[in-house]
Motif scaffolding. Structure first.
Motif, PDB file in Angstrom:
ATOM      1  N   LEU A 146      -4.256  16.494   5.913  1.00 44.81           N
ATOM      2  CA  LEU A 146      -3.688  15.150   5.754  1.00 44.81           C
ATOM      3  C   LEU A 146      -2.958  14.721   7.020  1.00 44.81           C
ATOM      4  CD1 LEU A 146      -2.357  15.130   2.088  1.00 44.81           C
ATOM      5  CD2 LEU A 146      -4.204  13.743   3.034  1.00 44.81           C
ATOM      6  N   MET A 147      -2.254  15.654   7.647  1.00 39.72           N
ATOM      7  CA  MET A 147      -1.574  15.339   8.915  1.00 39.72           C
ATOM      8  C   MET A 147      -2.590  14.969   9.986  1.00 39.72           C
ATOM      9  SD  MET A 147       1.600  15.117   9.431  1.00 39.72           S
ATOM     10  CE  MET A 147       1.937  15.474  11.136  1.00 39.72           C
ATOM     11  N   ALA A 148      -3.672  15.723  10.060  1.00 39.24           N
ATOM     12  CA  ALA A 148      -4.705  15.435  11.054  1.00 39.24           C
ATOM     13  C   ALA A 148      -5.307  14.058  10.814  1.00 39.24           C
ATOM     14  CB  ALA A 148      -5.796  16.507  11.006  1.00 39.24           C
ATOM     15  N   LEU A 149      -5.576  13.726   9.556  1.00 38.03           N
ATOM     16  CA  LEU A 149      -6.124  12.411   9.231  1.00 38.03           C
ATOM     17  C   LEU A 149      -5.122  11.312   9.580  1.00 38.03           C
ATOM     18  CD1 LEU A 149      -8.259  10.575   7.980  1.00 38.03           C
ATOM     19  CD2 LEU A 149      -7.277  11.091   5.734  1.00 38.03           C
ATOM     20  N   ALA A 150      -3.851  11.521   9.260  1.00 41.55           N
ATOM     21  CA  ALA A 150      -2.819  10.525   9.561  1.00 41.55           C
ATOM     22  C   ALA A 150      -2.674  10.331  11.062  1.00 41.55           C
ATOM     23  CB  ALA A 150      -1.489  10.945   8.946  1.00 41.55           C
ATOM     24  N   GLN A 151      -2.666  11.438  11.817  1.00 38.93           N
ATOM     25  CA  GLN A 151      -2.540  11.324  13.267  1.00 38.93           C
ATOM     26  C   GLN A 151      -3.758  10.639  13.878  1.00 38.93           C
ATOM     27  OE1 GLN A 151      -1.726  15.428  14.183  1.00 38.93           O
ATOM     28  NE2 GLN A 151       0.477  15.073  14.234  1.00 38.93           N
ATOM     29  N   PHE A 152      -4.939  10.917  13.327  1.00 39.44           N
ATOM     30  CA  PHE A 152      -6.141  10.235  13.799  1.00 39.44           C
ATOM     31  C   PHE A 152      -6.029   8.736  13.554  1.00 39.44           C
ATOM     32  CE2 PHE A 152     -10.251   8.358  12.736  1.00 39.44           C
ATOM     33  CZ  PHE A 152     -10.919   8.520  13.945  1.00 39.44           C
ATOM     34  N   ALA A 153      -5.579   8.355  12.357  1.00 42.18           N
ATOM     35  CA  ALA A 153      -5.450   6.933  12.019  1.00 42.18           C
ATOM     36  C   ALA A 153      -4.439   6.237  12.929  1.00 42.18           C
ATOM     37  CB  ALA A 153      -5.053   6.778  10.550  1.00 42.18           C
ATOM     38  N   VAL A 154      -3.318   6.903  13.210  1.00 44.27           N
ATOM     39  CA  VAL A 154      -2.310   6.326  14.105  1.00 44.27           C
ATOM     40  C   VAL A 154      -2.893   6.170  15.506  1.00 44.27           C
ATOM     41  CG1 VAL A 154      -0.120   6.776  15.274  1.00 44.27           C
ATOM     42  CG2 VAL A 154      -0.302   7.139  12.831  1.00 44.27           C
ATOM     43  N   GLY A 155      -3.545   7.202  15.994  1.00 51.25           N
ATOM     44  CA  GLY A 155      -4.145   7.142  17.328  1.00 51.25           C
ATOM     45  C   GLY A 155      -5.185   6.049  17.430  1.00 51.25           C
ATOM     46  N   ASN A 186       5.909   5.127   7.098  1.00 52.93           N
ATOM     47  CA  ASN A 186       7.110   4.551   6.511  1.00 52.93           C
ATOM     48  C   ASN A 186       7.058   4.822   5.017  1.00 52.93           C
ATOM     49  OD1 ASN A 186       8.255   3.423   8.859  1.00 52.93           O
ATOM     50  ND2 ASN A 186       6.835   1.704   8.756  1.00 52.93           N
ATOM     51  N   PRO A 187       8.210   4.799   4.323  1.00 54.50           N
ATOM     52  CA  PRO A 187       8.189   5.026   2.875  1.00 54.50           C
ATOM     53  C   PRO A 187       7.235   4.070   2.180  1.00 54.50           C
ATOM     54  CG  PRO A 187      10.437   5.019   3.692  1.00 54.50           C
ATOM     55  CD  PRO A 187       9.557   4.589   4.833  1.00 54.50           C
ATOM     56  N   MET A 188       6.607   4.563   1.140  1.00 55.36           N
ATOM     57  CA  MET A 188       5.578   3.805   0.417  1.00 55.36           C
ATOM     58  C   MET A 188       6.132   3.345  -0.924  1.00 55.36           C
ATOM     59  SD  MET A 188       1.839   5.357  -0.342  1.00 55.36           S
ATOM     60  CE  MET A 188       0.854   4.705  -1.657  1.00 55.36           C
ATOM     61  N   GLU A 189       6.019   2.066  -1.196  1.00 56.94           N
ATOM     62  CA  GLU A 189       6.472   1.505  -2.462  1.00 56.94           C
ATOM     63  C   GLU A 189       5.456   1.830  -3.565  1.00 56.94           C
ATOM     64  OE1 GLU A 189       9.350  -0.176  -2.955  1.00 56.94           O
ATOM     65  OE2 GLU A 189       9.840   0.204  -0.867  1.00 56.94           O
ATOM     66  N   PRO A 190       5.908   1.906  -4.820  1.00 58.57           N
ATOM     67  CA  PRO A 190       4.944   2.087  -5.910  1.00 58.57           C
ATOM     68  C   PRO A 190       3.954   0.922  -5.930  1.00 58.57           C
ATOM     69  CG  PRO A 190       7.181   2.406  -6.696  1.00 58.57           C
ATOM     70  CD  PRO A 190       7.282   1.884  -5.303  1.00 58.57           C
ATOM     71  N   ASP A 191       2.717   1.211  -6.199  1.00 56.44           N
ATOM     72  CA  ASP A 191       1.633   0.217  -6.237  1.00 56.44           C
ATOM     73  C   ASP A 191       1.407  -0.467  -4.892  1.00 56.44           C
ATOM     74  OD1 ASP A 191       1.239   0.761  -8.972  1.00 56.44           O
ATOM     75  OD2 ASP A 191       2.787  -0.692  -9.526  1.00 56.44           O
ATOM     76  N   ALA A 192       1.780   0.185  -3.810  1.00 58.37           N
ATOM     77  CA  ALA A 192       1.546  -0.379  -2.472  1.00 58.37           C
ATOM     78  C   ALA A 192       0.052  -0.368  -2.183  1.00 58.37           C
ATOM     79  CB  ALA A 192       2.287   0.426  -1.421  1.00 58.37           C
ATOM     80  N   THR A 193      -0.398  -1.351  -1.439  1.00 59.56           N
ATOM     81  CA  THR A 193      -1.814  -1.404  -1.060  1.00 59.56           C
ATOM     82  C   THR A 193      -2.021  -1.012   0.393  1.00 59.56           C
ATOM     83  OG1 THR A 193      -1.634  -3.754  -0.509  1.00 59.56           O
ATOM     84  CG2 THR A 193      -2.341  -3.201  -2.753  1.00 59.56           C
ATOM     85  N   GLU A 194      -0.921  -0.939   1.166  1.00 60.26           N
ATOM     86  CA  GLU A 194      -1.011  -0.593   2.591  1.00 60.26           C
ATOM     87  C   GLU A 194      -0.061   0.562   2.914  1.00 60.26           C
ATOM     88  OE1 GLU A 194      -2.893  -2.120   5.075  1.00 60.26           O
ATOM     89  OE2 GLU A 194      -3.827  -3.417   3.601  1.00 60.26           O
ATOM     90  N   LYS A 220      -3.130  -3.375  13.855  1.00 66.11           N
ATOM     91  CA  LYS A 220      -1.875  -3.299  13.128  1.00 66.11           C
ATOM     92  C   LYS A 220      -1.605  -1.847  12.785  1.00 66.11           C
ATOM     93  CE  LYS A 220      -1.955  -7.813  10.961  1.00 66.11           C
ATOM     94  NZ  LYS A 220      -1.950  -8.534   9.684  1.00 66.11           N
ATOM     95  N   MET A 221      -0.346  -1.489  12.762  1.00 66.22           N
ATOM     96  CA  MET A 221       0.050  -0.116  12.470  1.00 66.22           C
ATOM     97  C   MET A 221       0.114   0.095  10.958  1.00 66.22           C
ATOM     98  SD  MET A 221       0.290   1.381  15.357  1.00 66.22           S
ATOM     99  CE  MET A 221       1.293   2.825  15.208  1.00 66.22           C
ATOM    100  N   GLN A 222      -1.020  -0.116  10.321  1.00 64.88           N
ATOM    101  CA  GLN A 222      -1.108   0.085   8.887  1.00 64.88           C
ATOM    102  C   GLN A 222      -2.550   0.388   8.509  1.00 64.88           C
ATOM    103  OE1 GLN A 222       0.483  -3.609   7.514  1.00 64.88           O
ATOM    104  NE2 GLN A 222      -1.508  -4.613   7.422  1.00 64.88           N
ATOM    105  N   MET A 223      -2.726   0.891   7.289  1.00 66.00           N
ATOM    106  CA  MET A 223      -4.045   1.257   6.797  1.00 66.00           C
ATOM    107  C   MET A 223      -4.045   1.051   5.292  1.00 66.00           C
ATOM    108  SD  MET A 223      -5.837   4.950   7.221  1.00 66.00           S
ATOM    109  CE  MET A 223      -7.591   5.126   7.055  1.00 66.00           C
ATOM    110  N   PRO A 224      -5.116   0.504   4.743  1.00 65.92           N
ATOM    111  CA  PRO A 224      -5.170   0.366   3.284  1.00 65.92           C
ATOM    112  C   PRO A 224      -5.072   1.737   2.607  1.00 65.92           C
ATOM    113  CG  PRO A 224      -6.883  -0.954   4.313  1.00 65.92           C
ATOM    114  CD  PRO A 224      -6.277  -0.110   5.394  1.00 65.92           C
ATOM    115  N   VAL A 225      -4.304   1.810   1.534  1.00 65.90           N
ATOM    116  CA  VAL A 225      -4.114   3.057   0.798  1.00 65.90           C
ATOM    117  C   VAL A 225      -5.459   3.604   0.341  1.00 65.90           C
ATOM    118  CG1 VAL A 225      -3.143   4.045  -1.318  1.00 65.90           C
ATOM    119  CG2 VAL A 225      -1.767   2.497   0.067  1.00 65.90           C
TER     120      VAL A 225
END
Length: 115
Positions: free
Chosen positions: A15-24, A70-78, A32-37
């Motif tokens: 999961l860390m590798a996937l997250a770091q790939f997405a950030v990169g 960043n912290p994720m809200e319940p039912d967040a889409t991003e 934008k510094m976001q990704m759909p959940v």
């Protein structure tokens, strides 16, 4: 150490590798510094990680993922990444852009095309 502990560590690493790939990728493309959940979950599942939105939300609030997201809200889409929130196109001087286009055009003209 139990096998479940090894699997949990492996899942966290993946999961860390996937997250770091997405950030990169976001930084490289000035996106934008976001990704759909759902996109993150789908990619994680394609890597063999069994995860759902509720599990993802709890993991985002814990190390090591809380250092990337960043912290994720319940039912967040991003999912929003920590860091530079100012994403946008990279500016380039007009003359540099013209030089790049001209060089690409010259290169295309020099290629032998058997059409």
């Amino acid at each position: 150490m139990r096998i479940t502990e090894v699997e949990a560590d492996n899942t966290a690493d993946r999961l860390m590798a996937l997250a770091q790939f997405a950030v990169g990728r976001a930084e490289d493309t000035s996106a934008k510094m976001q990704m759909p959940v759902q996109a993150f979950i789908k990619r994680a599942q394609s890597m063999g990680i069994d995860i759902d939105p509720d599990t993802l939300q709890s993991l985002v609030g814990q190390p090591p993922l809380n250092g990337i997201f960043n912290p994720m809200e319940p039912d967040a889409t991003e999912l929003t990444f920590k860091g530079n929130d100012q994403a946008g196109p990279v500016t380039m001087p007009v003359n540099q852009a013209q030089d790049i286009v001209a060089a690409a055009a010259q290169s295309a003209l020099k290629k032998n095309r058997d059409i």
